[in-house]
Structures are given as structure tokens and as C-alpha cells.
Design an enzyme around this catalytic site. Sequence first.
Site, PDB file in Angstrom:
ATOM      1  N   SER A 152       0.824  -1.218   0.000  1.00  0.00           N
ATOM      2  CA  SER A 152       0.000   0.000   0.000  1.00  0.00           C
ATOM      3  C   SER A 152       0.855   1.264   0.000  1.00  0.00           C
ATOM      4  O   SER A 152       1.914   1.321   0.620  1.00  0.00           O
ATOM      5  CB  SER A 152      -0.910   0.018   1.234  1.00  0.00           C
ATOM      6  N   TYR A 177      -1.776   5.994  -4.667  1.00  0.00           N
ATOM      7  CA  TYR A 177      -2.836   6.998  -4.793  1.00  0.00           C
ATOM      8  C   TYR A 177      -2.121   8.203  -5.382  1.00  0.00           C
ATOM      9  O   TYR A 177      -1.053   8.562  -4.888  1.00  0.00           O
ATOM     10  CB  TYR A 177      -3.382   7.395  -3.421  1.00  0.00           C
ATOM     11  N   ASP A 205     -10.544   3.833  -7.728  1.00  0.00           N
ATOM     12  CA  ASP A 205     -11.920   3.842  -7.193  1.00  0.00           C
ATOM     13  C   ASP A 205     -12.128   4.888  -6.112  1.00  0.00           C
ATOM     14  O   ASP A 205     -13.156   4.902  -5.448  1.00  0.00           O
ATOM     15  CB  ASP A 205     -12.286   2.454  -6.646  1.00  0.00           C
ATOM     16  N   HIS A 273     -12.871  -1.990  -3.373  1.00  0.00           N
ATOM     17  CA  HIS A 273     -12.062  -1.514  -2.245  1.00  0.00           C
ATOM     18  C   HIS A 273     -12.488  -2.201  -0.936  1.00  0.00           C
ATOM     19  O   HIS A 273     -12.500  -1.580   0.128  1.00  0.00           O
ATOM     20  CB  HIS A 273     -12.209   0.012  -2.131  1.00  0.00           C
ATOM     21  N   ARG A 276     -15.209  -0.429   1.114  1.00  0.00           N
ATOM     22  CA  ARG A 276     -14.826   0.674   2.002  1.00  0.00           C
ATOM     23  C   ARG A 276     -15.031   2.044   1.390  1.00  0.00           C
ATOM     24  O   ARG A 276     -14.826   3.060   2.057  1.00  0.00           O
ATOM     25  CB  ARG A 276     -13.337   0.556   2.358  1.00  0.00           C
ATOM     26  N   VAL A 310     -13.089 -12.488  -0.446  1.00  0.00           N
ATOM     27  CA  VAL A 310     -12.598 -13.855  -0.642  1.00  0.00           C
ATOM     28  C   VAL A 310     -12.099 -14.389   0.705  1.00  0.00           C
ATOM     29  O   VAL A 310     -11.211 -13.805   1.325  1.00  0.00           O
ATOM     30  CB  VAL A 310     -11.447 -13.890  -1.680  1.00  0.00           C
TER      31      VAL A 310
HETATM   32  C1  LIG Z   1      -7.292  -1.964   6.369  1.00  0.00           C
HETATM   33  C2  LIG Z   1      -7.399  -1.787   4.892  1.00  0.00           C
HETATM   34  C3  LIG Z   1      -6.633  -0.841   4.254  1.00  0.00           C
HETATM   35  C4  LIG Z   1      -6.697  -0.685   2.873  1.00  0.00           C
HETATM   36  N1  LIG Z   1      -5.862   0.203   2.265  1.00  0.00           N
HETATM   37  C5  LIG Z   1      -5.858   0.277   0.919  1.00  0.00           C
HETATM   38  C6  LIG Z   1      -4.916   1.108   0.267  1.00  0.00           C
HETATM   39  O1  LIG Z   1      -4.086   1.759   0.905  1.00  0.00           O
HETATM   40  N2  LIG Z   1      -4.956   1.149  -1.086  1.00  0.00           N
HETATM   41  C7  LIG Z   1      -5.847   0.423  -1.818  1.00  0.00           C
HETATM   42  O2  LIG Z   1      -5.841   0.491  -3.036  1.00  0.00           O
HETATM   43  N3  LIG Z   1      -6.736  -0.384  -1.218  1.00  0.00           N
HETATM   44  C8  LIG Z   1      -6.752  -0.484   0.119  1.00  0.00           C
HETATM   45  N4  LIG Z   1      -7.628  -1.339   0.724  1.00  0.00           N
HETATM   46  C9  LIG Z   1      -8.480  -2.225  -0.107  1.00  0.00           C
HETATM   47  C10 LIG Z   1      -7.755  -3.538  -0.402  1.00  0.00           C
HETATM   48  O3  LIG Z   1      -6.729  -3.353  -1.330  1.00  0.00           O
HETATM   49  C11 LIG Z   1      -8.717  -4.579  -0.998  1.00  0.00           C
HETATM   50  O4  LIG Z   1      -9.341  -4.044  -2.145  1.00  0.00           O
HETATM   51  C12 LIG Z   1      -9.784  -5.070  -0.032  1.00  0.00           C
HETATM   52  O5  LIG Z   1      -9.238  -5.194   1.275  1.00  0.00           O
HETATM   53  C13 LIG Z   1     -10.318  -6.424  -0.493  1.00  0.00           C
HETATM   54  O6  LIG Z   1     -11.364  -6.855   0.322  1.00  0.00           O
HETATM   55  P1  LIG Z   1     -11.173  -7.906   1.520  1.00  0.00           P
HETATM   56  O7  LIG Z   1     -10.582  -7.150   2.658  1.00  0.00           O
HETATM   57  O8  LIG Z   1     -12.557  -8.342   1.776  1.00  0.00           O
HETATM   58  O9  LIG Z   1     -10.280  -9.021   1.041  1.00  0.00           O
HETATM   59  C14 LIG Z   1      -7.585  -1.482   2.114  1.00  0.00           C
HETATM   60  C15 LIG Z   1      -8.371  -2.434   2.766  1.00  0.00           C
HETATM   61  C16 LIG Z   1      -8.285  -2.596   4.131  1.00  0.00           C
HETATM   62  C17 LIG Z   1      -9.123  -3.663   4.786  1.00  0.00           C
END
Ligand SMILES: Cc1cc2nc3c(=O)[nH]c(=O)nc-3n(C[C@H](O)[C@H](O)[C@H](O)COP(=O)(O)O)c2cc1C
Length: 384
Positions: A152, A177, A205, A273, A276, A310
Site C-alpha cells: 500500500s 494513490y 476507485d 475496495h 470501504r 474472498v
Molecule cells: C485496512 C485496509 C486498508 C486498505 N488500504 C488500501 C490502500 O491503501 N490502497 C488500496 O488500493 N486499497 C486499500 N484497501 C483495499 C484492499 O486493497 C482490498 O481491495 C480489499 O481489502 C479487499 O477486500 P477484503 O478485505 O474483503 O479481502 C484497504 C483495505 C483494508 C481492509
Amino acid sequence: MRLSTVALLPLFRAAFAARPFLNEPDTGIEDVLGNTPKGTLPNLTSIVGLPDFDYVARHYMNLSGYSYYRNGAAGEWSYRNNLEAFHRIRLRPRVLVDITNIESSLPTKILGHNFSAPFFISPCARAGYGNAEGEKGLVRGASQGNILYMVSDFSSLSKPEIQAAKTSGQVLFQQLYVASNFTETQRQLDQAAAAGFAAIVLTVDSAADGNRHRAVRFGVGSADSEYTYFTWDYYNQMRNSTRLPIIPKGIMSVEDAVKAVEVGAPAIYLSNHGGRQLDGAPSPLEIALEIYEQAPYVFNRTEVYADGGVRYGADALKLLALGVKAVGLGRPFMYANIYGDKGVKHAIDLMKREVAIDAANLGVGDLKKISPTYIDYRPNYWYS
Ligand SMILES: Cc1cc2nc3c(=O)[nH]c(=O)nc-3n(C[C@H](O)[C@H](O)[C@H](O)COP(=O)(O)O)c2cc1C
Ligand SMILES: *[C@@H]1O[C@H](CO)[C@@H](O)[C@H](O)[C@H]1NC(C)=O
Ligand SMILES: *[C@@H]1O[C@H](CO)[C@@H](O)[C@H](O)[C@H]1NC(C)=O
Ligand SMILES: *[C@@H]1O[C@H](CO)[C@@H](O)[C@H](O)[C@H]1NC(C)=O
Ligand SMILES: *[C@@H]1O[C@H](CO)[C@@H](O)[C@H](O)[C@H]1NC(C)=O
Ligand SMILES: *[C@@H]1O[C@H](CO)[C@@H](O)[C@H](O)[C@H]1NC(C)=O
Ligand SMILES: *[C@@H]1O[C@H](CO)[C@@H](O)[C@H](O)[C@H]1NC(C)=O
């Protein structure tokens, strides 16, 4: 009065609709680990599946840290749907097929790099909330399990610190980002290339702040909160400004998947994402299905990755069946990293085993030959 089955259907429907959401189905972990004292980590050998790591994290981390990881946008419909969508699509197993070599078909090439499995660690910010060593456990666990780790942009450790934790030859991708200011974007691209990352994962996104009620209560909302000027031209300009391949992460419609193929994206990454960012955004399975139904050639023209919800081997198989090349997991690995590299390696081993045995029981002898005929995606009245 005789009620016909048809007249009864709405009642069945209501009964199924009332089924409560289960973050983790009850498979008995509470009975085994329920007496673990707060602040103590259970023996890793008692973790038998990925959802167990969520249970452990919820009991071990403080509320603000756990809320940051667990958080979904707004009412968390997309978060729940990411998990539940997998259960709306059923598998179509075949029997009496030689599956004894299934494990040898797990290794997967991602943008030309060899890995041991068709899944990877999705980029997640702030590993430091779960482990004082930050991302080190993720880097080392990924190396030990020989899977890809996408780092990340908002990691707890710096990019050079993360590169320093690599083993020799280990391939890492860098998620970014970017800002509206191209001078700054160019600096980020150059920094990622200089640090030794093999590809850029560009998160597309998050043009605006995420609507994160659960996390905002604890002051741990999105770190990327600006309105960003961000277009396909900007993406093309970025690709002209680095030698690294740039993978758009967060494709959520067939229109954008087609557009990405038209501009020659080296790969695309289906994701909402982890639910989120925009509540109501579709799950990766629904996105993959939309592409499969309306523009199936996309899966032949570029590499397609997907993540969100997943948790089991069978979840991964449903995405792979539609043409997805590799699936990502975010939260499970963040929770596993509480144990450091040992936890991450354990999560990888559990997932590898599930992908292999589930594929075998599905009657798939070679994972590279899985296809849409192994799933039934027709809308099902009873479980809709
Ligand atoms: C704690 C956390 C931090 C995340 N930070 C980022 C990030 O910095 N950049 C990003 O592209 N996605 C981020 N995501 C999204 C993840 O890359 C991913 O799309 C997502 O966690 C997949 O879903 P899952 O947690 O159900 O496996 C984050 C997700 C979580 C849970
Ligand atoms: C953890 O589990 C293993 C295997 O069951 C066992 O050998 C070990 O003693 C356990 N450790 C602790 C601290 O309970
Ligand atoms: C990757 O795997 C292929 C076999 O699928 C092999 O020919 C190739 O040498 C491997 N590449 C690297 C860098 O190990
Ligand atoms: C929660 O834990 C994190 C990580 O250890 C720490 O940075 C933070 O200060 C803690 N927050 C509270 C409210 O204790
Ligand atoms: C754009 O970014 C560069 C490099 O970080 C910085 O020097 C410059 O001031 C920024 N420009 C604007 C308009 O913010
Ligand atoms: C990228 O480079 C190509 C080839 O040099 C050029 O045709 C195209 O206009 C450039 N695109 C952008 C957005 O800079
Ligand atoms: C994709 O490629 C496979 C294997 O070559 C082929 O069978 C299939 O027809 C192709 N699908 C589309 C939609 O192009």
C-alpha cells in the site's frame, strides 16, 4: 383452502431474507478460544480457516485499530455483499475425474512473474495497527509462501524500509494513490521505480473521500480524502512517464473494463475496495459476471485480477471460473499479520490447501482449465 406452492414462495423468500448476516459463520471457534484472555494471542495451530483470523483480531486489537481494518463504507451493504455474493453462485461439481495432480497446477504467472498460487496480498494501509513491525510480516510471509504482495501507498513503513525487508529476487508491486498535480505524480512513479517495485497498482476507485462511519468514530477514516483530478488521459499520461506497467485497481463496470482494454492496460483489477469506498458498489463476483456476460473477450485480452470478500478456496474458484487470473485478499492477511510472518504464512498455507482440495472436489484436474461451466450463476429464486 389449499395453498399452492407458488402461493407459498413469497413466505420462503421472506424467511431466507431474514437470515442474519454472519461476519464469520459459527464453526465453533468460540467454544475453543472463547476463554482466551484479552490481549493474548491464541496458538496459531488453532486457526483452521481465514475467518478465524478476524475473530482473533477482534479480540486482540484495540477498538480503533480493529475498526480501521474491519470498516466498510456507510451502512456496509457492499462489505456484507462482498461476502454473501459468493453464496448466491453455486458450484457444478463433476465426479470421477483424475484430480490427483491438482496441486501442481496452482502456480500462476502475474504480469510474467512466477508465483506459487493464484492469489495475492491486496494493498492495505497501516499494518502498524496490527503489528509493531508494520509490513515486515507481510513481505516475509509472502516470500516464504511465494505469493505476490502488493504494498500500500499508505504503509506504516517507508518504501525503502519495505524493500529492505525483501528476500533476494522477491517481486513486489507498489499501489499508489496519486495527486492531481502531475509533477508530484511523476515523483511518486520515479520513487516506486527507484525503490525496485516491479509494477504500479493505481487505485482508481477513490476519486473522493470514502464514507466510513465505523472508522470515523475513532478518527481512523480514509487517508486519501481529497477530490482528485483523475481521468483516462491522466492514466495514459502516467503510462507514458514510467517504464513500469500500471494496473488500474477498482474497475467496477463492464464499460470501464472495455475502456481499459481499449487503452491497452497491461492488466485490470476488479475491486470495490473491500466495500470501504462507495456503499452500493458491486462485489467482484458481480463485476466479473457482468464482464463475462457482456464482453467476455476482456478476459482473453488482458490479465484480470479481483478482490473483495474472498475467504475460502471455493470463493476464489468462482472468480477463477469466470476468467479471473488471480484473486486478492485484504483483511485476512492484515489480521494474520498480527502474528507477523508466521501468521501470514499460515494464512497462505490454509488458502492454498483450500483452493486445491475444493478444486479437486469440484472435479477440476488442472486449475488452468477451470471454466464457467463449473458454476451456476442463474438467478436463483430461493436464495435471492
Ligand atoms: C485496512 C485496509 C486498508 C486498505 N488500504 C488500501 C490502500 O491503501 N490502497 C488500496 O488500493 N486499497 C486499500 N484497501 C483495499 C484492499 O486493497 C482490498 O481491495 C480489499 O481489502 C479487499 O477486500 P477484503 O478485505 O474483503 O479481502 C484497504 C483495505 C483494508 C481492509
Ligand atoms: C500450540 O499447539 C501445538 C500443536 O497443537 C502444541 O504442540 C503447542 O504446545 C501449543 N502451544 C501452546 C503455547 O499452547
Ligand atoms: C517461471 O516459470 C516458467 C515455467 O512456467 C519457467 O520456464 C521460468 O523459467 C520461470 N521464471 C523464473 C524467473 O523463474
Ligand atoms: C490502538 O493500537 C494502536 C496500535 O498499537 C495504537 O497506535 C493506538 O494508540 C491504540 N489506540 C488506543 C485508543 O489505545
Ligand atoms: C506540485 O508538486 C510539486 C512536487 O511535489 C511541488 O513542488 C509543487 O509545488 C506542486 N504544485 C502545486 C500547484 O501544488
Ligand atoms: C503517450 O505517448 C504516445 C506515444 O508517444 C502519444 O501518442 C500519446 O498522445 C501520449 N498520451 C498522453 C496522454 O500523453
Ligand atoms: C477466449 O479464449 C479461449 C481460449 O483460447 C477461447 O476458447 C474463447 O472462445 C475465447 N473467448 C472469447 C470471448 O474470445
